[in-house]
Design an enzyme around this catalytic site. Structure first.
Site, short mmCIF file in Angstrom:
data_model
loop_
_atom_site.label_atom_id
_atom_site.label_comp_id
_atom_site.label_asym_id
_atom_site.label_seq_id
_atom_site.Cartn_x
_atom_site.Cartn_y
_atom_site.Cartn_z
N PRO A 23 0.83 -1.20 0.00
CA PRO A 23 0.00 0.00 0.00
C PRO A 23 0.87 1.25 0.00
O PRO A 23 1.79 1.38 0.80
CB PRO A 23 -0.81 -0.12 1.29
CG PRO A 23 -0.01 -1.05 2.16
CD PRO A 23 0.67 -1.99 1.23
N CYS A 25 0.50 5.46 -0.15
CA CYS A 25 -0.33 6.67 -0.16
C CYS A 25 -0.02 7.51 -1.39
O CYS A 25 1.14 7.74 -1.72
CB CYS A 25 -0.07 7.49 1.10
SG CYS A 25 -0.69 6.72 2.61
N GLN A 100 -6.08 -1.52 2.64
CA GLN A 100 -5.56 -1.23 3.97
C GLN A 100 -6.44 -0.18 4.63
O GLN A 100 -6.52 0.97 4.16
CB GLN A 100 -4.11 -0.71 3.88
CG GLN A 100 -3.44 -0.57 5.23
CD GLN A 100 -2.04 0.01 5.12
OE1 GLN A 100 -1.89 1.18 4.78
NE2 GLN A 100 -1.02 -0.79 5.41
N TYR A 182 0.64 5.64 13.18
CA TYR A 182 -0.76 6.04 13.07
C TYR A 182 -1.55 5.50 14.26
O TYR A 182 -1.00 4.90 15.17
CB TYR A 182 -1.31 5.62 11.71
CG TYR A 182 -0.54 6.29 10.58
CD1 TYR A 182 -0.40 7.68 10.55
CD2 TYR A 182 0.10 5.56 9.58
CE1 TYR A 182 0.33 8.31 9.55
CE2 TYR A 182 0.83 6.18 8.58
CZ TYR A 182 0.96 7.56 8.57
OH TYR A 182 1.69 8.18 7.59
N ARG A 230 -0.84 -4.81 9.42
CA ARG A 230 0.53 -4.30 9.33
C ARG A 230 0.93 -3.72 10.67
O ARG A 230 0.17 -2.96 11.29
CB ARG A 230 0.66 -3.23 8.24
CG ARG A 230 2.05 -2.57 8.24
CD ARG A 230 2.32 -1.69 7.05
NE ARG A 230 2.71 -2.48 5.89
CZ ARG A 230 3.42 -1.99 4.86
NH1 ARG A 230 3.80 -0.73 4.86
NH2 ARG A 230 3.76 -2.77 3.85
N LEU A 301 12.97 -1.92 1.49
CA LEU A 301 14.15 -1.93 0.63
C LEU A 301 14.44 -3.33 0.07
O LEU A 301 15.58 -3.78 0.02
CB LEU A 301 15.37 -1.38 1.38
CG LEU A 301 15.28 0.11 1.77
CD1 LEU A 301 16.57 0.57 2.43
CD2 LEU A 301 14.95 0.98 0.56
N ARG A 324 8.33 1.19 -3.42
CA ARG A 324 9.13 2.00 -4.34
C ARG A 324 9.63 1.19 -5.53
O ARG A 324 9.75 1.70 -6.64
CB ARG A 324 10.30 2.64 -3.59
CG ARG A 324 9.89 3.68 -2.55
CD ARG A 324 11.09 4.15 -1.74
NE ARG A 324 10.74 5.16 -0.76
CZ ARG A 324 10.27 4.90 0.46
NH1 ARG A 324 10.09 3.65 0.84
NH2 ARG A 324 9.99 5.89 1.29
#
Length: 370
Positions: A23, A25, A100, A182, A230, A301, A324
């Site tokens: 996920p 944003c 999510q 969060y 998560r 990563l 990414r």
């Protein structure tokens, strides 16, 4: 046979490989509603070769958005905006779609990252944030409002309503966001949770609200569809949330039938010191898996096909999730399959792109044009 391209079953959902588009944003919604950007983004990455695409952190109420541009699922308009996007995905892709569900808590009311990412004051169009305690994310920021019993009930109910909307949309699974500083992570961490009632203090008390939310979501979503979570396995701060506490949390989630734990880290404080490096969070996923036997997803990563293959083949995690990596290479799954001898699903319009050295990358024995 490639371990990364072997199937895995999560409750009633069988995936053709162990790759998730994590996920991410997009900060591009309007009043929480998905739009043409989300149509392009989701449909593109649904053709990435990953067996599952996870829709970005989706706020269960308007004040639970990280930024004014964050996606939401709290009313009929936000639900309706996702329908044509999902219809297109189903028409052209075999990827499963997970959502999510999230609430930003004290990290809400923020500018978009490319606009600085700082808290937006109420006087400048922001809103009053809420959290487990009236402790700001940064000392210079306005404090959140500590949630009372009615606020806790409102948020639990909002997660339930969003889970029901998720089911109506035909989405294949839910990931409850309990990471990255969060709201649900804020309850877990002693850094942000200073409560003295049944939701604060001891580990059992700090876990209570996140577990209540998980239970409520699980009960509201079809039994044959999976619900994962998560978690940030460590705050990377002395005296904060850490791996041993995460393992205890994972044990409790296992009792409640969690279908996977997506193991990330950090986010609860700007004072964190994260030792970044390739696969730096994989040992956290491995520790949770070895201690509990819960299906785990490794993130952070992970960029190379052989790196992902080793993680799964060695049993460090059951799946990998890339973010990414997919933004940089939207066909990462195809390229990983070509390198590892795996097979992916692709629409026939794209079959001609198959490298001449790969006879069955797309599971087709022949194709051509005239």
């Amino acid at each position: 046979m490639s371990a990364l391209f072997s199937p895995i079953t999560l409750r009633g959902l069988t995936l053709s490989n162990r790759i998730m588009v994590a996920p991410m944003c997009q900060y591009s919604a309007e009043n929480g509603e998905a739009n043409d950007w989300h149509f392009t983004h989701i449909n593109s990455l649904a053709l990435s070769g990953a067996a599952v695409f996870c829709i970005e952190a989706t706020a269960v109420e308007a004040i639970g958005r990280i930024t004014p541009g964050c996606l939401g699922l709290w009313n009929d308009a936000t639900e309706a905006a996702l329908k044509p996007i999902l219809a297109s995905v189903r028409k052209h892709s075999k990827a499963a779609v997970v959502m999510q569900l999230a609430h930003a808590g004290r990290k809400a009311s923020s500018h978009k990252p490319w606009d600085g990412g700082q808290l937006i004051p109420i006087s400048e169009g922001g809103w009053q944030t809420e959290g487990p305690s009236d402790v700001p994310h940064k000392e210079s920021e306005a404090a959140p409002r500590a949630l009372d019993d009615s606020g806790l009930k409102r948020i639990r109910d909002a997660f339930v309503a969003a889970a029901q909307r998720t089911a109506r949309l035909g989405i294949d699974g839910i990931e409850v966001h309990c990471a990255h500083g969060y709201l649900l992570h804020q309850f877990l961490s002693p850094i942000s949770n200073k409560r003295t009632d049944q939701y604060g203090g001891s580990l059992q008390n700090r876990m209570r609200f996140p577990l209540e939310v998980f239970d409520a979501v699980r009960a509201a979503f079809p039994h044959d569809k999976p619900v994962g979570l998560r978690v940030s396995a460590t705050d990377w701060i002395e005296g904060g949330w850490d791996l041993p506490q995460t393992i205890e949390f994972a044990h409790e989630l296992k009792k409640r039938g969690v279908d996977w734990i997506d193991v990330s880290s950090g986010g609860v404080s700007p004072l964190q010191k994260i030792p970044l490096g390739p696969g730096y969070q994989v040992p956290l996923a491995q520790a949770v898996k070895e201690a509990t036997g819960v299906t785990t997803i490794a993130v952070g990563l992970i960029t190379e096909a052989k790196q992902a293959e080793e993680i799964v083949a060695s049993g460090k995690a059951d799946m990998v999730a890339l973010a990414r990596g997919f933004l940089y290479d939207p066909r990462w799954g195809w390229h990983a399959a070509a390198e590892l001898g795996g097979e992916v699903s692709a629409p026939p319009q794209y079959w001609r792109s198959q490298p001449s050295t790969q006879k069955a990358l797309f599971g087709a024995t022949s194709f051509g044009t005239r």
